[in-house]
Structures are given as structure tokens and as C-alpha cells.
Design a protein around this motif. Sequence first.
Motif, PDB file in Angstrom:
ATOM      1  N   LEU A   1       0.830  -1.204   0.000  1.00 60.62           N
ATOM      2  CA  LEU A   1       0.000   0.000   0.000  1.00 60.62           C
ATOM      3  C   LEU A   1       0.866   1.256   0.000  1.00 60.62           C
ATOM      4  N   VAL A   2       1.906   1.264   0.844  1.00 59.45           N
ATOM      5  CA  VAL A   2       2.806   2.419   0.902  1.00 59.45           C
ATOM      6  C   VAL A   2       3.513   2.601  -0.439  1.00 59.45           C
ATOM      7  N   ALA A   3       4.004   1.504  -1.032  1.00 61.49           N
ATOM      8  CA  ALA A   3       4.717   1.592  -2.306  1.00 61.49           C
ATOM      9  C   ALA A   3       3.792   2.093  -3.413  1.00 61.49           C
ATOM     10  N   PHE A   4       2.572   1.602  -3.435  1.00 61.50           N
ATOM     11  CA  PHE A   4       1.614   2.032  -4.467  1.00 61.50           C
ATOM     12  C   PHE A   4       1.301   3.520  -4.342  1.00 61.50           C
ATOM     13  N   VAL A   5       0.988   3.952  -3.115  1.00 61.36           N
ATOM     14  CA  VAL A   5       0.668   5.365  -2.900  1.00 61.36           C
ATOM     15  C   VAL A   5       1.879   6.244  -3.212  1.00 61.36           C
ATOM     16  N   ALA A   6       3.076   5.755  -2.871  1.00 66.83           N
ATOM     17  CA  ALA A   6       4.289   6.534  -3.124  1.00 66.83           C
ATOM     18  C   ALA A   6       4.503   6.745  -4.623  1.00 66.83           C
ATOM     19  N   MET A   7       4.337   5.682  -5.413  1.00 66.28           N
ATOM     20  CA  MET A   7       4.519   5.836  -6.855  1.00 66.28           C
ATOM     21  C   MET A   7       3.428   6.700  -7.468  1.00 66.28           C
ATOM     22  N   MET A   8       2.202   6.541  -7.021  1.00 66.48           N
ATOM     23  CA  MET A   8       1.128   7.414  -7.506  1.00 66.48           C
ATOM     24  C   MET A   8       1.356   8.855  -7.042  1.00 66.48           C
TER      25      MET A   8
ATOM     26  N   ALA B   1      11.756   4.488  -1.926  1.00 61.78           N
ATOM     27  CA  ALA B   1      11.929   3.673  -3.128  1.00 61.78           C
ATOM     28  C   ALA B   1      10.797   3.907  -4.117  1.00 61.78           C
ATOM     29  N   GLY B   2       9.571   4.064  -3.617  1.00 61.07           N
ATOM     30  CA  GLY B   2       8.439   4.302  -4.507  1.00 61.07           C
ATOM     31  C   GLY B   2       8.447   5.687  -5.111  1.00 61.07           C
TER      32      GLY B   2
ATOM     33  N   PRO C   1       5.975  -5.328  -6.600  1.00 67.37           N
ATOM     34  CA  PRO C   1       6.478  -6.504  -5.875  1.00 67.37           C
ATOM     35  C   PRO C   1       7.961  -6.431  -5.553  1.00 67.37           C
ATOM     36  N   VAL C   2       8.739  -5.705  -6.369  1.00 68.44           N
ATOM     37  CA  VAL C   2      10.166  -5.544  -6.067  1.00 68.44           C
ATOM     38  C   VAL C   2      10.336  -4.791  -4.748  1.00 68.44           C
ATOM     39  N   ILE C   3       9.646  -3.657  -4.610  1.00 70.48           N
ATOM     40  CA  ILE C   3       9.732  -2.860  -3.381  1.00 70.48           C
ATOM     41  C   ILE C   3       9.192  -3.657  -2.196  1.00 70.48           C
ATOM     42  N   TRP C   4       8.115  -4.382  -2.432  1.00 69.01           N
ATOM     43  CA  TRP C   4       7.501  -5.198  -1.374  1.00 69.01           C
ATOM     44  C   TRP C   4       8.493  -6.249  -0.873  1.00 69.01           C
ATOM     45  N   TYR C   5       9.094  -6.989  -1.811  1.00 74.19           N
ATOM     46  CA  TYR C   5      10.019  -8.062  -1.432  1.00 74.19           C
ATOM     47  C   TYR C   5      11.251  -7.495  -0.716  1.00 74.19           C
TER      48      TYR C   5
ATOM     49  N   TYR D   1      17.134  -1.843  -3.196  1.00 77.12           N
ATOM     50  CA  TYR D   1      16.039  -1.314  -4.019  1.00 77.12           C
ATOM     51  C   TYR D   1      16.572  -0.860  -5.374  1.00 77.12           C
ATOM     52  N   SER D   2      17.696  -0.128  -5.353  1.00 72.17           N
ATOM     53  CA  SER D   2      18.256   0.418  -6.587  1.00 72.17           C
ATOM     54  C   SER D   2      18.603  -0.700  -7.569  1.00 72.17           C
ATOM     55  N   ILE D   3      19.251  -1.751  -7.071  1.00 74.94           N
ATOM     56  CA  ILE D   3      19.620  -2.881  -7.933  1.00 74.94           C
ATOM     57  C   ILE D   3      18.367  -3.575  -8.459  1.00 74.94           C
ATOM     58  N   GLY D   4      17.406  -3.813  -7.574  1.00 75.62           N
ATOM     59  CA  GLY D   4      16.179  -4.498  -7.988  1.00 75.62           C
ATOM     60  C   GLY D   4      15.398  -3.725  -9.034  1.00 75.62           C
ATOM     61  N   LEU D   5      15.255  -2.415  -8.827  1.00 80.34           N
ATOM     62  CA  LEU D   5      14.509  -1.593  -9.778  1.00 80.34           C
ATOM     63  C   LEU D   5      15.256  -1.465 -11.105  1.00 80.34           C
TER      64      LEU D   5
END
Length: 529
Positions: free
Chosen positions: A136-143, A179-180, A233-237, A492-496
Motif C-alpha cells: 500500500l505504501v509503495a503504491f501510494v508513493a509511486m502514484m 523507493a516508490g 512486488p520488487v519494493i515489497w520483497y 532497491y536500486s539494484i532491484g529496480l
Amino acid sequence: MTDSSAAATPPQKGVLGWIERVGNRLPDPVVLFLWLVGILVVISVIASAAGWSALHPTEVDPETGRQKVIAATSLLSADNIARLWVEMPATFTHFHPLGYVLVVMLGAGVAERSGLFGTAMHASVRGAPQWLLTPLVAFVAMMGNLAADAAYVVLIPLAAVIYHAAGRHPVAGIAAAFAGVSGGFSANLLPGQLDALLFGITEAAVETVFGDWQANIAGNWYFIAVMLFLFLPVIWYVTDRIIEPRLGSYVPAGLAAKGDIGEQDRPLNDGERKGLRHAGLAILFVIGLWLLFTLGPGTPLVAEDGPPEGRFTPFYQSLVAGFFLLFLLAGWAYGRATGVVGNHRDLVKMMSESMGDMAYYLVLAFAAAHFVAMFAWSNLGLILAVHGADGLKAMDLPAPVLLAAIVLLTAALNLFVGSASAKWALLAPVLVPMLMLLGISAEMTTAAYRVGDGSTNIITPLMVYFPLILIFCQRWQPSFGLGSLAATMLPYSIGLLVTGTALVIGWVALDLPLGPGASVHIPVPTTAP
């Protein structure tokens, strides 16, 4: 965010532990930025004496009629020495995030000290499954990128409060939100002001070689929407499986002393419920006011006479002020209902105390502002960007590999040139026409650039909000240093970066539409102005 002491983080092992330990041995960030200024001065003198330079992709020297030369400039030149001392106040006060941070914090300080933030987050997470917090935090952050700079100063500290209220480590919330907001800078379900900004530069780049070309502001719409769902899912994991286990448990000293670790599970009292209702009405008032400014008579927040892609620019730019007013009025309404705010003097005191909390950030911003400004004065960032683009052009790689290389080049340059628009203004005139001559659309090149631009935002101190994120972390864990932040954000940086690069390669290979009327491949242009 009232508890600032926590149980010590357990010793870390492995590569991330080494990065954290080495980084934390560095001096205070203020002193570190001053060291960087000294190193930059030495490099600029050497670069100037050696004649480091590059040809500007678009600007022409009016005297010679040839491409303008970008030459490295010594920071010890008479002009730059004078500029340092004469413009010192302006260099500090014009530091991009400073005004945004202070304005929003004036309102957020009231909302925090009145108890609104704590109660609202308490109510929102009470009884909710903790495992849903990160997505939820990652989704709201990207939006939240639609709100541009406001997302940094609003969403990220709020994420810490949410995690704390749920009994989880608040720094993990900051990391997920950072990250988001910053790593997923271009990921969104809707095009926004960033699309207008980047495609405006793309249009100019195309026209320098191929003549008239109309930018499509929705040219990356499908791409950035898919990017959001891949990054989520990357940020979540990374947050739940890598970062939070590294951080260990978080137990504020006050609660630990009382043995009241389950405080977040208590029900709200009548005063808190009344305060939330009053705060909700204040929030609706501010939202209604902004809708009136945007849709009502005169539409002061809409540029009716401007180009279509820039009509809502005033609205986007007003959001920082909007959040200030929203937090101020909502905090005041909650405080009046609960008895925390008695009169206007209490309100002014809360605003003053919130500025006191920003004292260290002001000192840090002073040092960071001068390093960023002096880096620009030396022209070293521009020279690195131009030569990097030229080297990429000379490789003559297949399209999917070339676009992946553009992602990696942009990610590397982002460590030195933080502004998305500044880098694209330098890279686009070379990269966009070059790939169009290979049958790759301007929209696809722009999409590849966006992936690389976001992935390393979260690990470079040159990103203007990096010092602010460090301050947010230190409010919860005072021992948290630059090394801690770098080690926390590196996974996060590597995953994204890996996920985004794979997305670009796959998108080109499958030849998927990037947005309405925007494809990966185009006929090779045959005419030039």
C-alpha cells in the motif's frame, strides 16, 4: 514522530553490512559535503588546465556559427570565486527543495504536534494486516509522483508514522516510500507533469534534426503503468524480506520502559474520534477550495491560454501550498476538538517548534546547496553527460541492447547530474535522433531514459532530497548515518534497475505499444530540415 530513541540495530553482516560500517565512519554529512566541495575544486582546476570540453548538442556559438563548446571551468577562477561569495545567500535560498520542505513542514508540524498524525495512522492501521502495509505504501508513493516534490516531504515521513503505529520499524516505512517516490519516479497509472516536461524536451530534440514533430504526452502511458505493477512486488520483497530483517525490531524507549508495546491496539477515545471528524471536515474544505480554484470561475490554477500539455502546471505547482494549508487546518481542527490547541498562540508555538526540528536540515542544506551549485558552475556534469552519450552512439549496438545501454548510461549519469530534465536536455538531442535513424521511436527512447533516471535516485547524495531522507531516518534512529541510508537503499536500486532494464528489453522484443498512438518501431525518417 515523537519517539526518537530505539533499541540498537543488531550488527550487520555481508556486503550491506560492510557498506553501512564504512559509510557510517564517514564524517557528519555537513562536513562530508564540505570535503566534497574541496575535492571538486581540485578536480575543476585540473580539468580546466587539461582542457576538458565537449560540444553542446544543440547550442550554436553566435560568433563562429559552430556548435558551442562546453569547457571545464576552474572553481578558482576570478569569476567563480566572486560568484561563490556574492551569490552565497541566493545559492542557499534558491536550493530547490528548501522552500518546499519548510512550507509543508509549517503545516505538518501542527498536524504532528496536535496529535492528528498519530491518531489518524493509529485508526488506519488498527486491526489491518501488517503484511499489506508495504504494497500500500509503495503504491501510494509511486502514484504520489503526480504531486512531484510534495510527495517527498509528505508521503515519506508519513510512511514512518504508519509503520510505527503498526508496530513495525519506521525506517522500513521510510525506505519503502523513498523507493516508490524516487526509485519509481516515472511509474504511475496516469501521465503527469513529468511526462509534459520530458516530452517537451523530446519534441525539441526531434525537431533539431527532422523538422516539425508533435509530442504525445501520453506516449509512455502504457509503459509507466506496467512499470508501476512490476516495481510494486520488487519494493515489497526488498522491504519485507531484506531491509526490515536487517533493521531488527523497533521498540521506542518510552513504551519499552512501561512495557506497553501493544499501545497501537487500544481503541480510540471519544475526543480522538471527534478530532478526526473535525479534521476530516477541514480536509474536505481544502479539497473543495482547490477544486474551485481548478474548475470554478476564472480557473486560477489552470493555464487556459497555454499549450494543452501544460494546462495543469499551475495546479501541480500549487500542491505544496495545498498540503501546507491542509495539514495546518486539519491539525488545528483536531487540536481544537481534543483540547490540545487552545488559541492561536498554541498554533504559532507548534509551527515554531516544527521549524526548530528543521535546524540541522538547514545547516545540511547550506552545505549541499553549495556543492550542487559549484558542480554545475564547473561544467563537469555536462561534459560527462555529453561524452557518455557520444560513446554510446559509437558502439553501434542492436536496438534492444542499445536501449538497455541507455538505461545503464542514464543510471550512471544520475549519480552526477541529479535533475531529470537537465540530463534529458543534454542526452535527448543525441539519443533521440540517433535511435530514430535506427527505426526506434522517440517515445521508446524517452521510456528507456526514464527507467535509468529513477533507479539510482535513491543512492546518490547529489539527489537534492537525499539529505532530507537522512534527517527523517535520524528522527527515529539517531545513529542512522549516510552509510546506513546507502546500504538500506542499494537493494532497491539494484532491484529496480534490473527489473526496469528487463522491461525495456522485453518491450522492444515484443514490440508493444507504449501509449495511445505510440509504438516502439517507426519508419526511418528520410527528410531533414
